[in-house]
Design an enzyme around this catalytic site. Structure first.
Site, PDB file in Angstrom:
ATOM      1  CG  ASP A 101      -0.300  -0.266   2.530  1.00 44.69           C
ATOM      2  OD1 ASP A 101       0.747  -0.947   2.549  1.00 44.69           O
ATOM      3  OD2 ASP A 101      -0.812   0.199   3.566  1.00 44.69           O
ATOM      4  CD  GLU A 168       3.555  -0.993   7.364  1.00 44.17           C
ATOM      5  OE1 GLU A 168       3.894  -0.827   8.552  1.00 44.17           O
ATOM      6  OE2 GLU A 168       3.545  -0.066   6.531  1.00 44.17           O
ATOM      7  CD  GLU A 169       2.444   3.156   5.236  1.00 44.95           C
ATOM      8  OE1 GLU A 169       2.434   3.562   6.417  1.00 44.95           O
ATOM      9  OE2 GLU A 169       3.482   3.124   4.551  1.00 44.95           O
ATOM     10  NE  ARG A 209      18.272  -2.446  18.977  1.00 46.32           N
ATOM     11  CZ  ARG A 209      19.432  -1.962  19.412  1.00 46.32           C
ATOM     12  NH1 ARG A 209      20.331  -1.531  18.538  1.00 46.32           N
ATOM     13  NH2 ARG A 209      19.715  -1.900  20.701  1.00 46.32           N
TER      14      ARG A 209
END
Length: 438
Positions: A101, A168-169, A209
């Site tokens: 998206d 996802e947004e 990370r």
């Protein structure tokens, strides 16, 4: 006899090392040969973004690409999500994810392939649409990796599950796919990988990370209620705007005085709306908050404290009960330490140790985390997207670079994709590597 055994071991070690190096060189050579095709594809995706849960054309294009590679493709999973499967004998199952998206942002980059898309959002407003968070790079990188894996089945063994995820947004697409049976109807992965562009990292570099990397992202809508009236007679009213002002200040003491200083936490009031005119005290005032944390203990404390303080301020004003809508949104992203430890040396071999950097933790959020919460060891790494010369120029001028979600953000696509395809493909070849012959 002993000497022959030692020589055999040495030859086997050389053979394995040579094969590993050859694979890395194959990935780089292939990527160099095909990167221009990928850049052209990237520009198509960039120019035609779609909002969350509206990614119909993007998903269709991605499904078409994956079907052409011989993958088994299922569409319409959790909205416009797609699941594509490449099977290549017995072995581990690894999931690769890309998000589809764009954002309701009017592009201001002036690139020749800039998005000119306009649409009507869910509130009926006319908005521009832009891939301001780099999902167009994610999709294109995903296709590049899929093309390599499909064309080099002799280098890996197992099952590759590739998902194109919607929304996802909104922090909702992963949940939608999981709720639609992602890990019930399709092979459950042993590992899951994803990447995200970084607007402050140079091209050619990746960041990693282990452990917590991104935050819990929760939201809260608060409507404090009062008793409206004329602004010149405040004694006959209960002013919800003053009540909201007290609450905003009081909320800041939660992080500063109730959460341990070494525990990350953020409470931000991003919106406050109340009143219509200079001399009218309104009946209510609406606040919108974003709340960030890492641990579930702190997350629960923040929720309890926000509700407690909102109710307490209302009582102190003798105001009606406030309306509180608290949304526990995207969970924090935790990169599996053992998976990170396994993949980082692969990145160092493929890209050079100087180009593989440990990233700082961020209070941003990513719903890729939900796959980890479902019990899958996950790793999301950062992909540098800014041309070094451009970064140096900005630093010299004391000018900040546009961040993700900015109307002026854009990656340098060729080098970003060159690095992304090389890094991700190398990681998948490691996780799906063929068993050694005895």
């Amino acid at each position: 006899m002993f000497k022959r055994m030692i020589m055999a071991v040495l030859l086997l070690t050389v053979a394995v090392t040579t094969a590993s190096t050859a694979n890395a060189e194959d990935v780089k050579t292939w990527t160099d040969a095909h990167v221009d095709e990928l850049v052209a594809l990237y520009k198509q995706f960039h120019a035609h973004p779609e909002l969350s849960f509206e990614e119909q054309e993007t998903a269709a294009k991605l499904a078409q690409e994956l079907k052409a590679l011989g993958a088994e493709v299922e569409t319409g999973v959790g909205g416009h999500g797609i699941v594509a499967i490449l099977k290549n004998g017995k072995g581990p199952t690894v999931m690769l994810r890309a998000d589809l998206d764009g954002l309701p942002v009017t592009e201001a980059t002036e690139l020749p392939y800039a998005s000119k898309v306009k649409t009507t959002n869910e509130n009926g407003e006319q908005v521009g649409v832009m891939h301001a968070c780099g999902h167009d790079i994610h999709i294109t990188n995903f296709i590049g990796v899929a093309r390599y894996m499909a064309a080099h089945r002799d280098q890996w063994q197992g099952t590759l599950v590739m998902i194109g995820q919607p929304a996802e947004e909104k922090g909702a697409g992963a949940k939608a796919m999981l709720d639609d049976g992602l890990f019930k109807h399709f092979p459950r992965p042993d590992y899951a990988m994803a990447l995200h562009v970084d607007s402050f990292l140079e091209t050619g570099k990746v960041g990693y990370r282990a452990g917590f990397s991104l935050a819990n992202v929760d939201s809260c809508d608060i409507t404090v209620r009062g008793r409206g009236g004329h602004g010149s007679y405040p004694q006959g009213t209960i002013d919800p705007i003053v009540l909201a002002a007290y609450l905003i200040v009081d909320l800041q003491t939660i992080v500063s005085r109730e959460i341990a200083p070494l525990e990350p936490a953020v409470i931000t009031v991003g919106s406050i709306h109340g009143g219509t005119k200079h001399n009218i005290i309104p009946d209510s005032c609406h606040l919108q908050l974003t709340i960030r944390s890492y641990s579930e203990t702190v997350r629960a404390h923040l929720k309890e404290a926000i509700i407690r303080k909102t109710q307490a301020v209302a009582k102190s004003f003798r105001a009606p009960e406030p309306v509180i809508k608290y949304d526990m949104g995207t969970p924090s992203l935790f990169n599996n330490e053992r998976l990170v430890d396994r993949i980082v040396p692969v990145f160092q071999q493929a890209l050079g140790a100087e180009n593989v950097l440990e990233s700082a933790r961020s209070m941003g959020g990513e719903d890729f985390s939900r796959y980890g919460r479902a019990g899958i060891p996950i790793m999301m790494f950062r992909l540098g997207s800014i041309d070094p010369a451009r970064m140096a120029e900005a630093k010299s001028a004391g000018r900040p670079l546009p961040s993700l979600h900015s109307a002026q953000y854009y990656p340098e696509p060729k080098e970003t994709l060159r690095t992304g395809v090389t890094a991700m493909t190398s990681a998948l070849l490691e996780l799906l590597k063929q068993p050694k012959t005895p």
